[in-house]
Design a protein around this motif. Sequence first.
Motif, PDB file in Angstrom:
ATOM      1  N   GLY A  84       3.823  -2.129 -11.868  1.00 30.78           N
ATOM      2  CA  GLY A  84       3.575  -3.296 -12.717  1.00 30.78           C
ATOM      3  C   GLY A  84       2.304  -4.020 -12.336  1.00 30.78           C
ATOM      4  N   PRO A  85       1.148  -3.370 -12.410  1.00 33.33           N
ATOM      5  CA  PRO A  85      -0.092  -3.936 -11.867  1.00 33.33           C
ATOM      6  C   PRO A  85      -0.794  -4.972 -12.734  1.00 33.33           C
ATOM      7  CG  PRO A  85      -0.463  -1.700 -12.642  1.00 33.33           C
ATOM      8  CD  PRO A  85       1.005  -1.949 -12.793  1.00 33.33           C
ATOM      9  N   GLY A  86      -0.179  -5.434 -13.809  1.00 34.57           N
ATOM     10  CA  GLY A  86      -0.770  -6.519 -14.592  1.00 34.57           C
ATOM     11  C   GLY A  86      -2.148  -6.187 -15.107  1.00 34.57           C
ATOM     12  N   ASP A  87      -3.104  -7.075 -14.844  1.00 34.84           N
ATOM     13  CA  ASP A  87      -4.470  -6.840 -15.328  1.00 34.84           C
ATOM     14  C   ASP A  87      -5.335  -6.121 -14.299  1.00 34.84           C
ATOM     15  OD1 ASP A  87      -4.896  -8.804 -13.464  1.00 34.84           O
ATOM     16  OD2 ASP A  87      -5.984 -10.165 -14.799  1.00 34.84           O
ATOM     17  N   GLY A  88      -4.742  -5.692 -13.184  1.00 32.98           N
ATOM     18  CA  GLY A  88      -5.487  -4.963 -12.163  1.00 32.98           C
ATOM     19  C   GLY A  88      -6.138  -5.827 -11.104  1.00 32.98           C
ATOM     20  N   ALA A  89      -5.950  -7.167 -11.181  1.00 33.97           N
ATOM     21  CA  ALA A  89      -6.619  -8.066 -10.239  1.00 33.97           C
ATOM     22  C   ALA A  89      -6.145  -7.830  -8.810  1.00 33.97           C
ATOM     23  CB  ALA A  89      -6.385  -9.522 -10.640  1.00 33.97           C
ATOM     24  N   LEU A  90      -4.845  -7.645  -8.609  1.00 34.36           N
ATOM     25  CA  LEU A  90      -4.328  -7.453  -7.257  1.00 34.36           C
ATOM     26  C   LEU A  90      -4.915  -6.191  -6.630  1.00 34.36           C
ATOM     27  CD1 LEU A  90      -0.645  -7.931  -6.107  1.00 34.36           C
ATOM     28  CD2 LEU A  90      -2.040  -6.067  -5.244  1.00 34.36           C
ATOM     29  N   MET A  91      -4.901  -5.098  -7.364  1.00 29.78           N
ATOM     30  CA  MET A  91      -5.427  -3.850  -6.814  1.00 29.78           C
ATOM     31  C   MET A  91      -6.920  -3.957  -6.536  1.00 29.78           C
ATOM     32  SD  MET A  91      -4.874  -0.850  -5.643  1.00 29.78           S
ATOM     33  CE  MET A  91      -3.164  -0.522  -6.113  1.00 29.78           C
ATOM     34  N   ALA A  92      -7.658  -4.646  -7.392  1.00 29.81           N
ATOM     35  CA  ALA A  92      -9.090  -4.804  -7.162  1.00 29.81           C
ATOM     36  C   ALA A  92      -9.345  -5.575  -5.872  1.00 29.81           C
ATOM     37  CB  ALA A  92      -9.733  -5.521  -8.347  1.00 29.81           C
ATOM     38  N   ASP A  93      -8.609  -6.673  -5.652  1.00 32.60           N
ATOM     39  CA  ASP A  93      -8.786  -7.460  -4.434  1.00 32.60           C
ATOM     40  C   ASP A  93      -8.324  -6.672  -3.205  1.00 32.60           C
ATOM     41  OD1 ASP A  93      -9.789  -9.593  -5.884  1.00 32.60           O
ATOM     42  OD2 ASP A  93      -7.849 -10.591  -6.066  1.00 32.60           O
ATOM     43  N   LEU A  94      -7.227  -5.931  -3.358  1.00 28.13           N
ATOM     44  CA  LEU A  94      -6.690  -5.104  -2.270  1.00 28.13           C
ATOM     45  C   LEU A  94      -7.725  -4.080  -1.820  1.00 28.13           C
ATOM     46  CD1 LEU A  94      -3.179  -3.360  -2.509  1.00 28.13           C
ATOM     47  CD2 LEU A  94      -5.153  -2.218  -1.560  1.00 28.13           C
ATOM     48  N   LEU A  95      -8.299  -3.353  -2.767  1.00 31.26           N
ATOM     49  CA  LEU A  95      -9.258  -2.303  -2.420  1.00 31.26           C
ATOM     50  C   LEU A  95     -10.531  -2.890  -1.814  1.00 31.26           C
ATOM     51  CD1 LEU A  95      -8.834   0.033  -5.531  1.00 31.26           C
ATOM     52  CD2 LEU A  95      -7.993   0.443  -3.198  1.00 31.26           C
ATOM     53  N   ARG A  96     -10.933  -4.058  -2.298  1.00 34.04           N
ATOM     54  CA  ARG A  96     -12.130  -4.684  -1.725  1.00 34.04           C
ATOM     55  C   ARG A  96     -11.886  -5.073  -0.267  1.00 34.04           C
ATOM     56  NH1 ARG A  96     -12.391  -8.558  -4.860  1.00 34.04           N
ATOM     57  NH2 ARG A  96     -11.569 -10.195  -3.508  1.00 34.04           N
ATOM     58  N   ALA A  97     -10.733  -5.683   0.011  1.00 33.12           N
ATOM     59  CA  ALA A  97     -10.432  -6.082   1.385  1.00 33.12           C
ATOM     60  C   ALA A  97     -10.283  -4.869   2.300  1.00 33.12           C
ATOM     61  CB  ALA A  97      -9.156  -6.919   1.414  1.00 33.12           C
ATOM     62  N   ALA A  98      -9.786  -3.771   1.742  1.00 30.98           N
ATOM     63  CA  ALA A  98      -9.543  -2.571   2.550  1.00 30.98           C
ATOM     64  C   ALA A  98     -10.832  -1.854   2.939  1.00 30.98           C
ATOM     65  CB  ALA A  98      -8.627  -1.613   1.788  1.00 30.98           C
ATOM     66  N   ARG A  99     -11.975  -2.301   2.440  1.00 29.62           N
ATOM     67  CA  ARG A  99     -13.250  -1.701   2.872  1.00 29.62           C
ATOM     68  C   ARG A  99     -13.463  -1.873   4.365  1.00 29.62           C
ATOM     69  NH1 ARG A  99     -16.923  -4.482  -1.831  1.00 29.62           N
ATOM     70  NH2 ARG A  99     -16.107  -3.329  -3.632  1.00 29.62           N
ATOM     71  N   ALA A 100     -12.792  -2.882   4.931  1.00 33.13           N
ATOM     72  CA  ALA A 100     -12.906  -3.089   6.372  1.00 33.13           C
ATOM     73  C   ALA A 100     -12.269  -1.957   7.161  1.00 33.13           C
ATOM     74  CB  ALA A 100     -12.262  -4.423   6.756  1.00 33.13           C
ATOM     75  N   ALA A 101     -11.458  -1.141   6.490  1.00 32.57           N
ATOM     76  CA  ALA A 101     -10.839   0.034   7.123  1.00 32.57           C
ATOM     77  C   ALA A 101     -11.199   1.261   6.292  1.00 32.57           C
ATOM     78  CB  ALA A 101      -9.326  -0.140   7.204  1.00 32.57           C
ATOM     79  N   PRO A 102     -12.430   1.749   6.396  1.00 30.82           N
ATOM     80  CA  PRO A 102     -12.897   2.842   5.531  1.00 30.82           C
ATOM     81  C   PRO A 102     -12.042   4.096   5.626  1.00 30.82           C
ATOM     82  CG  PRO A 102     -14.435   2.461   7.343  1.00 30.82           C
ATOM     83  CD  PRO A 102     -13.493   1.310   7.330  1.00 30.82           C
ATOM     84  N   GLY A 103     -11.468   4.362   6.784  1.00 34.24           N
ATOM     85  CA  GLY A 103     -10.600   5.527   6.897  1.00 34.24           C
ATOM     86  C   GLY A 103      -9.378   5.413   6.016  1.00 34.24           C
ATOM     87  N   PHE A 104      -8.854   4.197   5.868  1.00 33.37           N
ATOM     88  CA  PHE A 104      -7.712   3.982   4.990  1.00 33.37           C
ATOM     89  C   PHE A 104      -8.096   4.249   3.539  1.00 33.37           C
ATOM     90  CE2 PHE A 104      -5.532   0.760   2.258  1.00 33.37           C
ATOM     91  CZ  PHE A 104      -4.304   1.403   2.187  1.00 33.37           C
ATOM     92  N   LEU A 105      -9.230   3.751   3.111  1.00 32.23           N
ATOM     93  CA  LEU A 105      -9.664   3.980   1.733  1.00 32.23           C
ATOM     94  C   LEU A 105      -9.876   5.465   1.455  1.00 32.23           C
ATOM     95  CD1 LEU A 105     -12.156   1.094   0.857  1.00 32.23           C
ATOM     96  CD2 LEU A 105      -9.813   1.427   0.071  1.00 32.23           C
ATOM     97  N   GLN A 106     -10.398   6.185   2.426  1.00 32.68           N
ATOM     98  CA  GLN A 106     -10.600   7.624   2.239  1.00 32.68           C
ATOM     99  C   GLN A 106      -9.269   8.361   2.130  1.00 32.68           C
ATOM    100  OE1 GLN A 106     -13.041   8.783   5.544  1.00 32.68           O
ATOM    101  NE2 GLN A 106     -14.804   7.566   4.861  1.00 32.68           N
TER     102      GLN A 106
END
Length: 351
Positions: A84-106
């Motif tokens: 139920g991701p709504g307009d995608g705002a939560l996922m966008a903010d989540l992925l941006r914050a997760a840049r601090a852990a590049p291995g996680f994003l990969q």
Amino acid sequence: MGLRERLARQIRETGPLTVAQYMTACLHDPQFGYYATRPALGEDGDFITAPMISQMFGELIGVWMAAAWSLMGEPPQVRLVELGPGDGALMADLLRAARAAPGFLQAADVWLVETSPPLRALQSERLGERVRWAVSLADVPSGAPMLLIANELLDCLPTRQFVRTAVGWAERLVGVDAQARLIFVLSPTPAAGLLPLAPEGAVYEQSAAQGALGAEIGARAVRDGGAALLIDYGRAEPGFGDTLQALKAHRKLGPLDSPGEADLTVHADFPAVMAAARAEGAAAAILTQAEFLARMGVGARAEALVRGRPDVSPRIGRQLNRLVAADQMGELFKACCLHPADFTPPAFEDA
């Protein structure tokens, strides 16, 4: 013929609907359902959710997921799922914050579970090629640990209602009167099954859909590993009360006033969700939203956002208050975590 007229005709022909059946029609009817055709989110819509209030909410969930991945031993692949991701705002903010852990994003294989075509379009516009979509959690591939977030999803799942009368429990149903108006009625025969004792007039809500989702997530957590975070408004302990409400333009309407034209919700039944997950062998813990965000460092994040920028301090302060204050979202909203018994995710060590 609109949804109201169609439901009235159906009720006259086949009998009253359960509240769960009514909710499903109002929210998901392909032609007239609210989420299927006209979801309106945000300040100019019908309701607002935490990711729309402040970027801090989604960012801290991103921090939580990256920290959980690290505690899991940094597996090379993890399903990152939002229900139920709504307009995608939560996922966008989540992925941006997760840049601090590049291995996680990969490692993250990102999935959005969404049934609404209009909302899928909003999500695609915001998130682009990074994500994939599914219509149910079962459609998300298994075989890798899963980190899941569902914010304000449980409250949209259909719920039955029962009323304690002088002679026992009766199910509340949706019927029609002589003028073809939708009305609440009670089943003529007592409700079957074991229901708790309560004073006359008490309302008891029971959502098979919420329990089924708890069981599905719990079973998957046990099988594949990972953790799920379910955030919503609702009770941490079993209780009574009529929580069915309709929202349109940020105002409460009668639940039967505008079928298909307003968001229709109930409180999350966290005790039932947690019990269903535990029955599958998973562990479950719950915090208030205020407790969860505080443990994840929301105060420090707010300070970082205003450092050197006094012009934004009042706005960030209002956002923080809305998220954590006891008379706002802080106490009514809960953060429920489902996870394998041998793995405790961040923030829930002593919950």
